[in-house]
Write a protein that holds these residues in place. Structure first.
Motif, PDB file in Angstrom:
ATOM      1  N   TYR A  60       0.853  -1.197   0.000  1.00 16.23           N
ATOM      2  CA  TYR A  60       0.000   0.000   0.000  1.00 16.23           C
ATOM      3  C   TYR A  60       0.885   1.242   0.000  1.00 16.23           C
ATOM      4  CZ  TYR A  60       1.569  -1.410   4.502  1.00 16.23           C
ATOM      5  OH  TYR A  60       2.395  -1.861   5.494  1.00 16.23           O
ATOM      6  N   GLY A  61       0.253   2.352  -0.245  1.00 11.84           N
ATOM      7  CA  GLY A  61       0.919   3.639  -0.048  1.00 11.84           C
ATOM      8  C   GLY A  61       1.932   4.000  -1.134  1.00 11.84           C
ATOM      9  N   THR A  62       2.643   5.076  -0.894  1.00 10.70           N
ATOM     10  CA  THR A  62       3.618   5.598  -1.856  1.00 10.70           C
ATOM     11  C   THR A  62       4.858   4.705  -1.903  1.00 10.70           C
ATOM     12  OG1 THR A  62       2.844   7.843  -1.454  1.00 10.70           O
ATOM     13  CG2 THR A  62       5.041   7.615  -2.431  1.00 10.70           C
ATOM     14  N   GLN A  63       5.293   4.426  -3.103  1.00 16.23           N
ATOM     15  CA  GLN A  63       6.467   3.569  -3.292  1.00 16.23           C
ATOM     16  C   GLN A  63       7.489   4.306  -4.146  1.00 16.23           C
ATOM     17  OE1 GLN A  63       6.436   0.155  -2.275  1.00 16.23           O
ATOM     18  NE2 GLN A  63       4.352   0.235  -1.472  1.00 16.23           N
ATOM     19  N   ASN A  64       8.718   3.793  -4.175  1.00 14.64           N
ATOM     20  CA  ASN A  64       9.732   4.370  -5.052  1.00 14.64           C
ATOM     21  C   ASN A  64       9.629   3.701  -6.428  1.00 14.64           C
ATOM     22  OD1 ASN A  64      12.004   5.173  -6.458  1.00 14.64           O
ATOM     23  ND2 ASN A  64      13.308   5.195  -4.641  1.00 14.64           N
ATOM     24  N   ALA A  65       8.920   4.370  -7.331  1.00 14.86           N
ATOM     25  CA  ALA A  65       8.628   3.789  -8.656  1.00 14.86           C
ATOM     26  C   ALA A  65       9.909   3.518  -9.448  1.00 14.86           C
ATOM     27  CB  ALA A  65       7.725   4.732  -9.438  1.00 14.86           C
ATOM     28  N   SER A  66      10.942   4.293  -9.205  1.00 16.66           N
ATOM     29  CA  SER A  66      12.188   4.110  -9.964  1.00 16.66           C
ATOM     30  C   SER A  66      12.839   2.764  -9.620  1.00 16.66           C
ATOM     31  CB  SER A  66      13.162   5.250  -9.670  1.00 16.66           C
ATOM     32  OG  SER A  66      12.511   6.474  -9.893  1.00 16.66           O
ATOM     33  N   LEU A  67      12.665   2.353  -8.367  1.00 19.01           N
ATOM     34  CA  LEU A  67      13.217   1.051  -7.987  1.00 19.01           C
ATOM     35  C   LEU A  67      12.474  -0.070  -8.712  1.00 19.01           C
ATOM     36  CD1 LEU A  67      13.854   1.429  -4.144  1.00 19.01           C
ATOM     37  CD2 LEU A  67      15.357   1.971  -6.062  1.00 19.01           C
ATOM     38  N   PHE A  68      11.184   0.139  -8.939  1.00 14.61           N
ATOM     39  CA  PHE A  68      10.414  -0.869  -9.691  1.00 14.61           C
ATOM     40  C   PHE A  68      10.983  -1.021 -11.099  1.00 14.61           C
ATOM     41  CE2 PHE A  68       6.333   0.202  -7.087  1.00 14.61           C
ATOM     42  CZ  PHE A  68       6.819  -0.535  -6.031  1.00 14.61           C
ATOM     43  N   LEU A  69      11.356   0.119 -11.691  1.00 15.91           N
ATOM     44  CA  LEU A  69      11.941   0.059 -13.033  1.00 15.91           C
ATOM     45  C   LEU A  69      13.267  -0.715 -12.970  1.00 15.91           C
ATOM     46  CD1 LEU A  69      11.416   1.013 -15.899  1.00 15.91           C
ATOM     47  CD2 LEU A  69      12.746   3.049 -15.427  1.00 15.91           C
ATOM     48  N   GLY A  70      13.998  -0.502 -11.886  1.00 14.30           N
ATOM     49  CA  GLY A  70      15.266  -1.225 -11.692  1.00 14.30           C
ATOM     50  C   GLY A  70      15.049  -2.728 -11.603  1.00 14.30           C
ATOM     51  N   ILE A  71      13.933  -3.135 -11.004  1.00 12.59           N
ATOM     52  CA  ILE A  71      13.618  -4.579 -10.923  1.00 12.59           C
ATOM     53  C   ILE A  71      13.423  -5.127 -12.335  1.00 12.59           C
ATOM     54  CG2 ILE A  71      11.885  -6.277 -10.217  1.00 12.59           C
ATOM     55  CD1 ILE A  71      11.235  -4.521  -7.797  1.00 12.59           C
ATOM     56  N   THR A  72      12.636  -4.412 -13.132  1.00  4.36           N
ATOM     57  CA  THR A  72      12.370  -4.869 -14.503  1.00  4.36           C
ATOM     58  C   THR A  72      13.682  -5.001 -15.265  1.00  4.36           C
ATOM     59  OG1 THR A  72      10.302  -3.670 -14.415  1.00  4.36           O
ATOM     60  CG2 THR A  72      11.036  -4.363 -16.596  1.00  4.36           C
ATOM     61  N   LYS A  73      14.543  -4.003 -15.082  1.00  5.02           N
ATOM     62  CA  LYS A  73      15.805  -4.032 -15.826  1.00  5.02           C
ATOM     63  C   LYS A  73      16.688  -5.190 -15.347  1.00  5.02           C
ATOM     64  CE  LYS A  73      18.053  -2.341 -19.095  1.00  5.02           C
ATOM     65  NZ  LYS A  73      17.502  -2.245 -20.458  1.00  5.02           N
ATOM     66  N   ALA A  74      16.684  -5.449 -14.037  1.00  6.29           N
ATOM     67  CA  ALA A  74      17.501  -6.550 -13.496  1.00  6.29           C
ATOM     68  C   ALA A  74      17.018  -7.884 -14.051  1.00  6.29           C
ATOM     69  CB  ALA A  74      17.435  -6.548 -11.969  1.00  6.29           C
ATOM     70  N   VAL A  75      15.691  -8.035 -14.167  1.00  7.71           N
ATOM     71  CA  VAL A  75      15.149  -9.277 -14.742  1.00  7.71           C
ATOM     72  C   VAL A  75      15.593  -9.378 -16.203  1.00  7.71           C
ATOM     73  CG1 VAL A  75      13.016 -10.467 -15.439  1.00  7.71           C
ATOM     74  CG2 VAL A  75      13.173  -9.412 -13.172  1.00  7.71           C
ATOM     75  N   GLU A  76      15.485  -8.274 -16.942  1.00 10.72           N
ATOM     76  CA  GLU A  76      15.877  -8.297 -18.366  1.00 10.72           C
ATOM     77  C   GLU A  76      17.361  -8.610 -18.524  1.00 10.72           C
ATOM     78  OE1 GLU A  76      12.436  -5.132 -19.794  1.00 10.72           O
ATOM     79  OE2 GLU A  76      14.536  -4.509 -19.857  1.00 10.72           O
TER      80      GLU A  76
END
Ligand code: PLP
Length: 421
Positions: A298-314
Motif C-alpha cells: 500500500y501507499g507511496t512507493q519508489n517507482a524508480s526502484l520498480f523500473l530497476g527490478i524490470t531491468k535486473a530481470v531483463e
C-alpha cells in the motif's frame, strides 16, 4: 571508468547537463553469446561498476547492480524529480517477476526486502497458541525473528530441526519432526549459512499431503538458480531482488498462491489494498480487498526502484537464466573441490552432492578461528561473510557472474597460507 568514485563523480558532473533520456553513464555493450567462455564472462564483469581492486565474494549478503540497472533507476529518479511524476513502473516489475518465477502477475506482492514478505506471511496465517512451526537451526534473523516474535506474543511453538548432509537426510528429519500440531513448515530454500539447496519441492509436497501450510524463505534462489515457484507448489514464497538478481537495494517480492489469498489475512491496509472504503456510510466501512498481490502492500512507493527490478530481470534474461546458474555453480564447485584438496583439516559444511550445491560454500578449519581468515582476506580486499548464526562460525563464500577463477584462486592461496601458519 576506473572505479566507483569515478562513476559517481561523472554521474554528478553529467547530472547538471543531462536532459531526460540521456545516459548517466554509457552502458558497456553486452557480450556476444558466441564468445569463448573466459572472454564472455570478462565482458559481463565490465557491466558492473564494482571496484576493480576488490574481490567481492559476498553476493549472499548484497548483490552489486550492473550499469544497466543503475542507469535505469538514475534516469527514472531524475524524471520523477524534474516532472513531479507520481507512481508508475509497478505493473512491468510485477510482470517481469512473475515471468522469472513461473507465477501469475496477480500472485506477486512487491515488498522492500525478504523480511517484509516473511512478516506478511507469518502474521497473516491463521494460527493459535500451541500450533507448531517447523524451522531449522540455519535460519537468518529475517526468518527467525518474525516467527519467534509470534511465538512470544501469540504462543505458537517454533521447532528448529538440524539440516541433513544430503537432500534425503533433510527430508527424513522433517518427516520425523511433523506432529499433529504442525501447522506450518517455514524453511529457507537456500539457507544463508552454508548455502545448500534444500529439496523444497518435496518438502512442500509433504506439507500439502499433511494439510500443513508451506512458507519458503527464498532470499537466495532468484538470480542464482532457475526458479519455478509454481512447480515448487508452496503456499507462500518470500524473495528479494537485491541479492542474486542484482537489482536495486530495498526491493523484494512475496508470492501468495492465488488459492491461498483468502487464507492469508492482510493486517496492514492502505492505498491500493482495498476494493472500496467509505467514511461517510454509517458506520464507515471497508468493503473488502483487491483480488491480487496488492492486497498486502500500500501507499507511496519508489517507482524508480520498480523500473530497476524490470531491468535486473531483463539483464538476467539477456544472459540466460540457465547460463547464469551453470556459471555460478561451476565457480562454487571449483572452490569447494579445491578447498577440500587443500587439507584434511578443512571441515566442508556445504554438501558435495550436486543437487544440494548452489553458489555458496561454507567451511571451517580445525583448530582455527575463521574470523582470522576473514581478516586476512579483508587486508587483500577480498570480501567474504563470517557466519555467526546459531554458532555455526564458518566462512561463507558466494560466487556470482562477475567473479572468475582467478579471484577464487587468490582466495584459495590465502586460505592455504592460513592453514600453514
Ligand atoms: C536466508 C535469508 N533470509 C532472509 C534474509 C533477510 O533478507 P532481507 O535483508 O532482504 O530482509 C536474508 C539476508 O541475508 C537471508 O540470507
Amino acid at each position: 571508468m576506473k572505479n566507483r568514485r569515478d562513476f559517481i563523480k561523472n554521474s554528478l558532473l553529467l547530472a547538471g547537463a543531462l536532459s531526460i533520456g540521456e545516459h548517466a553513464y554509457p552502458t558497456p555493450p553486452m557480450p556476444h553469446a558466441d564468445l569463448d567462455d573466459d572472454e564472455y564472462w570478462k565482458m559481463i564483469r565490465a557491466q558492473f561498476p564494482l571496484n576493480r581492486n576488490k574481490t567481492f565474494l559476498n553476493n549472499g549478503t548484497m548483490g552489486p547492480s550492473p550499469y544497466p540497472v543503475l542507469n535505469e533507476v538514475y534516469q527514472d529518479m531524475l524524471h520523477v524529480e524534474s516532472n513531479g511524476r507520481y507512481g508508475g513502473n509497478e505493473e512491468d516489475a510485477i510482470k517481469a517477476l512473475a515471468r522469472l518465477t513461473g507465477t501469475k502477475d496477480s500472485e506477486i506482492t512487491l515488498t522492500r526486502n525478504v523480511t517484509e514478505g516473511i512478516n506478511i506471511s507469518c502474521w497473516g496465517l491463521p494460527l493459535k497458541a500451541g500450533d507448531e512451526v517447523i524451522m531449522s537451526t540455519h535460519e537468518h534473523v529475517g526468518n527467525a525473528a518474525p516467527w519467534l516474535n509470534r511465538a512470544k506474543l501469540h504462543g505458537i511453538i517454533v521447532k528448529a530441526i538440524p539440516l541433513g548432509k544430503t537432500a534425503q537426510e533433510t527430508l527424513d528429519i522433517i518427516k520425523k519432526a511433523i506432529t499433529k500440531s504442525t501447522k506450518v513448515i517455514a524453511l529457507p530454500h537456500i539457507p544463508c549459512t552454508i548455502g545448500q539447496i534444500l529439496p523444497i519441492k518435496e518438502i512442500c509436497s509433504l506439507a500439502r499431503e499433511k494439510g500443513i501450510f508451506s512458507f519458503v524463505d527464498g532470499a537466495h534462489p532468484l538470480g542464482m538458480i532457475k526458479l519455478d515457484i509454481k512447480e515448487i507448489g508452496c503456499d507462500l514464497y518470500a524473495g528479494c531482488c537485491h541479492k542474486w538478481l542484482l537489482g536495486p537495494k530495498g526491493t523484494g517480492f512475496l508470492f501468495v498462491s492465488e488459492n491461498f489469498r483468502n487464507t492469508l489475512q492482510a493486517y496492514y491496509g492502505g492505498g491500493g489494498f482495498d476494493s472500496g472504503w467509505d467514511m461517510l456510510s454509517q458506520p464507515p466501512t471497508l468493503k473488502g480487498y483487491v483480488d491480487n498481490g496488492h492486497r498486502y502492500y500500500y501507499g507511496t512507493q519508489n517507482a524508480s526502484l520498480f523500473l530497476g527490478i524490470t531491468k535486473a530481470v531483463e539483464f538476467h534474461e539477456q544472459i540466460g537464466v540457465d547460463k547464469i546458474e551453470k556459471r555460478v555453480k561451476a565457480l562454487a564447485a571449483y572452490l569447494q573441490e579445491n578447498l577440500i584438496k587443500l587439507s584434511p583439516n578443512i571441515d566442508m559444511l556445504t554438501p558435495t552432492e550436486a543437487i544440494s550445491r548452489g553458489a555458496q560454500i561454507g567451511f571451517k578449519i580445525k583448530d582455527k578461528e575463521m574470523t582470522e581468515l576473514q581478516k586476512l582476506c579483508n587486508e587483500k580486499q577480498i570480501t567474504t561473510r563470517y557466519v555467526a548464526e546459531n554458532n555455526i562460525n564458518c566462512l561463507r563464500i558466494s560466487t556470482h557472474i562477475y567473479n572468475n577463477h582467478k579471484e577464487i584462486d587468490s582466495f584459495l592461496e590465502i586460505t592455504d597460507k592460513f592453514l600453514r601458519a
